[in-house]
Motif scaffolding. Sequence first.
Motif, PDB file in Angstrom:
ATOM      1  N   VAL A  11      16.928  42.429  30.373  1.00 49.33           N
ATOM      2  CA  VAL A  11      16.215  41.158  30.280  1.00 49.33           C
ATOM      3  C   VAL A  11      15.245  41.039  31.445  1.00 49.33           C
ATOM      4  O   VAL A  11      15.608  41.304  32.594  1.00 49.33           O
ATOM      5  N   SER A  12      14.016  40.659  31.146  1.00 44.84           N
ATOM      6  CA  SER A  12      12.999  40.467  32.191  1.00 44.84           C
ATOM      7  C   SER A  12      12.689  38.982  32.308  1.00 44.84           C
ATOM      8  O   SER A  12      12.053  38.388  31.434  1.00 44.84           O
ATOM      9  N   PHE A  13      13.161  38.369  33.383  1.00 46.38           N
ATOM     10  CA  PHE A  13      12.903  36.949  33.613  1.00 46.38           C
ATOM     11  C   PHE A  13      11.408  36.683  33.760  1.00 46.38           C
ATOM     12  O   PHE A  13      10.863  35.716  33.227  1.00 46.38           O
ATOM     13  N   GLN A  14      10.718  37.549  34.492  1.00 44.50           N
ATOM     14  CA  GLN A  14       9.286  37.376  34.718  1.00 44.50           C
ATOM     15  C   GLN A  14       8.507  37.433  33.411  1.00 44.50           C
ATOM     16  O   GLN A  14       7.544  36.689  33.206  1.00 44.50           O
ATOM     17  N   LEU A  15       8.928  38.329  32.522  1.00 39.07           N
ATOM     18  CA  LEU A  15       8.245  38.449  31.230  1.00 39.07           C
ATOM     19  C   LEU A  15       8.356  37.159  30.426  1.00 39.07           C
ATOM     20  O   LEU A  15       7.386  36.711  29.804  1.00 39.07           O
ATOM     21  N   LEU A  16       9.519  36.519  30.470  1.00 37.22           N
ATOM     22  CA  LEU A  16       9.709  35.262  29.748  1.00 37.22           C
ATOM     23  C   LEU A  16       8.913  34.129  30.389  1.00 37.22           C
ATOM     24  O   LEU A  16       8.401  33.252  29.692  1.00 37.22           O
ATOM     25  N   CYS A  17       8.782  34.163  31.724  1.00 33.46           N
ATOM     26  CA  CYS A  17       7.959  33.165  32.410  1.00 33.46           C
ATOM     27  C   CYS A  17       6.488  33.347  32.046  1.00 33.46           C
ATOM     28  O   CYS A  17       5.772  32.376  31.780  1.00 33.46           O
ATOM     29  N   ASP A  18       6.052  34.601  32.025  1.00 32.64           N
ATOM     30  CA  ASP A  18       4.659  34.900  31.690  1.00 32.64           C
ATOM     31  C   ASP A  18       4.345  34.485  30.259  1.00 32.64           C
ATOM     32  O   ASP A  18       3.223  34.076  29.952  1.00 32.64           O
ATOM     33  N   LEU A  19       5.347  34.584  29.376  1.00 31.54           N
ATOM     34  CA  LEU A  19       5.138  34.200  27.985  1.00 31.54           C
ATOM     35  C   LEU A  19       4.786  32.720  27.889  1.00 31.54           C
ATOM     36  O   LEU A  19       3.891  32.322  27.140  1.00 31.54           O
ATOM     37  N   MET A  20       5.477  31.897  28.679  1.00 31.60           N
ATOM     38  CA  MET A  20       5.202  30.463  28.673  1.00 31.60           C
ATOM     39  C   MET A  20       3.829  30.169  29.257  1.00 31.60           C
ATOM     40  O   MET A  20       3.071  29.348  28.741  1.00 31.60           O
ATOM     41  N   GLN A  21       3.480  30.841  30.351  1.00 26.44           N
ATOM     42  CA  GLN A  21       2.168  30.648  30.973  1.00 26.44           C
ATOM     43  C   GLN A  21       1.050  31.062  30.023  1.00 26.44           C
ATOM     44  O   GLN A  21       0.017  30.401  29.927  1.00 26.44           O
ATOM     45  N   HIS A  22       1.265  32.162  29.317  1.00 27.54           N
ATOM     46  CA  HIS A  22       0.266  32.643  28.366  1.00 27.54           C
ATOM     47  C   HIS A  22       0.058  31.626  27.247  1.00 27.54           C
ATOM     48  O   HIS A  22      -1.073  31.380  26.803  1.00 27.54           O
ATOM     49  N   ARG A  23       1.140  31.000  26.805  1.00 25.85           N
ATOM     50  CA  ARG A  23       1.048  29.988  25.745  1.00 25.85           C
ATOM     51  C   ARG A  23       0.241  28.780  26.223  1.00 25.85           C
ATOM     52  O   ARG A  23      -0.590  28.249  25.491  1.00 25.85           O
ATOM     53  N   LYS A  24       0.459  28.378  27.468  1.00 20.89           N
ATOM     54  CA  LYS A  24      -0.258  27.208  27.994  1.00 20.89           C
ATOM     55  C   LYS A  24      -1.750  27.515  28.142  1.00 20.89           C
ATOM     56  O   LYS A  24      -2.606  26.682  27.831  1.00 20.89           O
ATOM     57  N   LYS A  25      -2.079  28.719  28.621  1.00 21.45           N
ATOM     58  CA  LYS A  25      -3.485  29.106  28.790  1.00 21.45           C
ATOM     59  C   LYS A  25      -4.192  29.130  27.438  1.00 21.45           C
ATOM     60  O   LYS A  25      -5.316  28.672  27.314  1.00 21.45           O
ATOM     61  N   ARG A  26      -3.514  29.666  26.436  1.00 23.55           N
ATOM     62  CA  ARG A  26      -4.123  29.765  25.121  1.00 23.55           C
ATOM     63  C   ARG A  26      -4.344  28.384  24.520  1.00 23.55           C
ATOM     64  O   ARG A  26      -5.342  28.124  23.849  1.00 23.55           O
ATOM     65  N   ALA A  27      -3.408  27.469  24.801  1.00 29.11           N
ATOM     66  CA  ALA A  27      -3.528  26.098  24.297  1.00 29.11           C
ATOM     67  C   ALA A  27      -4.726  25.402  24.918  1.00 29.11           C
ATOM     68  O   ALA A  27      -5.434  24.639  24.265  1.00 29.11           O
ATOM     69  N   ARG A  28      -4.978  25.663  26.226  1.00 24.54           N
ATOM     70  CA  ARG A  28      -6.121  25.053  26.898  1.00 24.54           C
ATOM     71  C   ARG A  28      -7.444  25.591  26.375  1.00 24.54           C
ATOM     72  O   ARG A  28      -8.459  24.895  26.347  1.00 24.54           O
ATOM     73  N   CYS A  29      -7.438  26.842  25.947  1.00 21.41           N
ATOM     74  CA  CYS A  29      -8.655  27.454  25.449  1.00 21.41           C
ATOM     75  C   CYS A  29      -9.024  26.979  24.039  1.00 21.41           C
ATOM     76  O   CYS A  29     -10.169  27.097  23.622  1.00 21.41           O
ATOM     77  N   GLN A  30      -8.037  26.501  23.330  1.00 18.81           N
ATOM     78  CA  GLN A  30      -8.268  26.112  21.925  1.00 18.81           C
ATOM     79  C   GLN A  30      -8.942  24.729  21.843  1.00 18.81           C
ATOM     80  O   GLN A  30      -8.776  23.896  22.661  1.00 18.81           O
ATOM     81  N   GLU A  56       9.068  22.296  25.544  1.00 14.39           N
ATOM     82  CA  GLU A  56       9.732  21.579  26.642  1.00 14.39           C
ATOM     83  C   GLU A  56      11.150  22.100  26.859  1.00 14.39           C
ATOM     84  O   GLU A  56      11.600  22.265  27.997  1.00 14.39           O
ATOM     85  N   MET A  57      11.827  22.350  25.760  1.00 14.84           N
ATOM     86  CA  MET A  57      13.187  22.898  25.864  1.00 14.84           C
ATOM     87  C   MET A  57      13.151  24.283  26.511  1.00 14.84           C
ATOM     88  O   MET A  57      13.965  24.605  27.375  1.00 14.84           O
ATOM     89  N   TYR A  58      12.199  25.089  26.081  1.00 18.86           N
ATOM     90  CA  TYR A  58      12.043  26.440  26.637  1.00 18.86           C
ATOM     91  C   TYR A  58      11.756  26.363  28.131  1.00 18.86           C
ATOM     92  O   TYR A  58      12.351  27.078  28.949  1.00 18.86           O
ATOM     93  N   SER A  59      10.830  25.481  28.518  1.00 20.68           N
ATOM     94  CA  SER A  59      10.465  25.324  29.926  1.00 20.68           C
ATOM     95  C   SER A  59      11.659  24.864  30.759  1.00 20.68           C
ATOM     96  O   SER A  59      11.881  25.340  31.880  1.00 20.68           O
ATOM     97  N   ASP A  60      12.458  23.936  30.194  1.00 21.39           N
ATOM     98  CA  ASP A  60      13.639  23.443  30.908  1.00 21.39           C
ATOM     99  C   ASP A  60      14.651  24.558  31.125  1.00 21.39           C
ATOM    100  O   ASP A  60      15.230  24.689  32.214  1.00 21.39           O
ATOM    101  N   ARG A  61      14.857  25.393  30.106  1.00 18.69           N
ATOM    102  CA  ARG A  61      15.807  26.504  30.243  1.00 18.69           C
ATOM    103  C   ARG A  61      15.318  27.517  31.290  1.00 18.69           C
ATOM    104  O   ARG A  61      16.111  28.042  32.078  1.00 18.69           O
ATOM    105  N   ILE A  62      13.998  27.772  31.305  1.00 16.11           N
ATOM    106  CA  ILE A  62      13.447  28.695  32.301  1.00 16.11           C
ATOM    107  C   ILE A  62      13.672  28.155  33.708  1.00 16.11           C
ATOM    108  O   ILE A  62      14.048  28.892  34.634  1.00 16.11           O
TER     109      ILE A  62
END
Length: 226
Positions: free
Chosen positions: A207-226, A159-165
């Motif tokens: 610094v790649s802003f998009q890469l950091l955004c994609d990292l969060m999206q990837h984490r959420k997708k993986r969580a849904r798959c588990q 949540e903290m990471y998402s808020d900072r993004i």
Amino acid sequence: MAPKSDSVEGIVLNFVNEQNRPLNSQNVADSLQKFNLKKSSVQKALDALADSGRISFKEYGKQKIYLARQDQFDIPNSEELSRMKEENAKLQQQLEEQKRAISEVEGEIKTLQSNLTLEQIRAKEAKLKMEVEEMEDKLNNLRGGVTLVKFEDRKVVEEMYSDRINQWRRRKRIFKDLWDAITENLPKDLKEFKEELAIEYDEDVGVSFQLLCDLMQHRKKRARCQ
């Protein structure tokens, strides 16, 4: 009669002959301080040696310049000078060879000093073994499905990471709107204007802003798959 070598005149005479160059009394007095000779004593000795003809002197106004008598030195002829030059060249070559040899030895010494001793090797081996064991324990825990980070802690971090993004994205948008408005009709080169204001984009500092955004999206997708 020649002055005794340990007398003031003897010390001054030896120094003048050794130097064999023009000297004034101050030069001599400064160089003979290790003998605790006063300048007045040095001046007196120089004058006595000049009066007795043991050294030469010239007067330049109030200044006296003293010099060793040149007739006491053997002046080499042209053949001897050539031989001396050859010997000097050989000595210079030997000196360079010695310097290279010393440099090589010093390099070997540094290499040996940089190598670990047997005791240091054993200590490092023990430390590495301990680190390997710790990593194996951690790996076994992961393989066994042990949760290293609690769900609640992970959620707080996400949540903290998402808020900072989101804050980052909002500020990027605000900056872009302001920058476009300021530079819309600006006659200057935008790159030069940006450098003049010391403005840096994310890409400028790697610094790649998009890469950091994609990292969060990837984490959420993986969580849904588990």
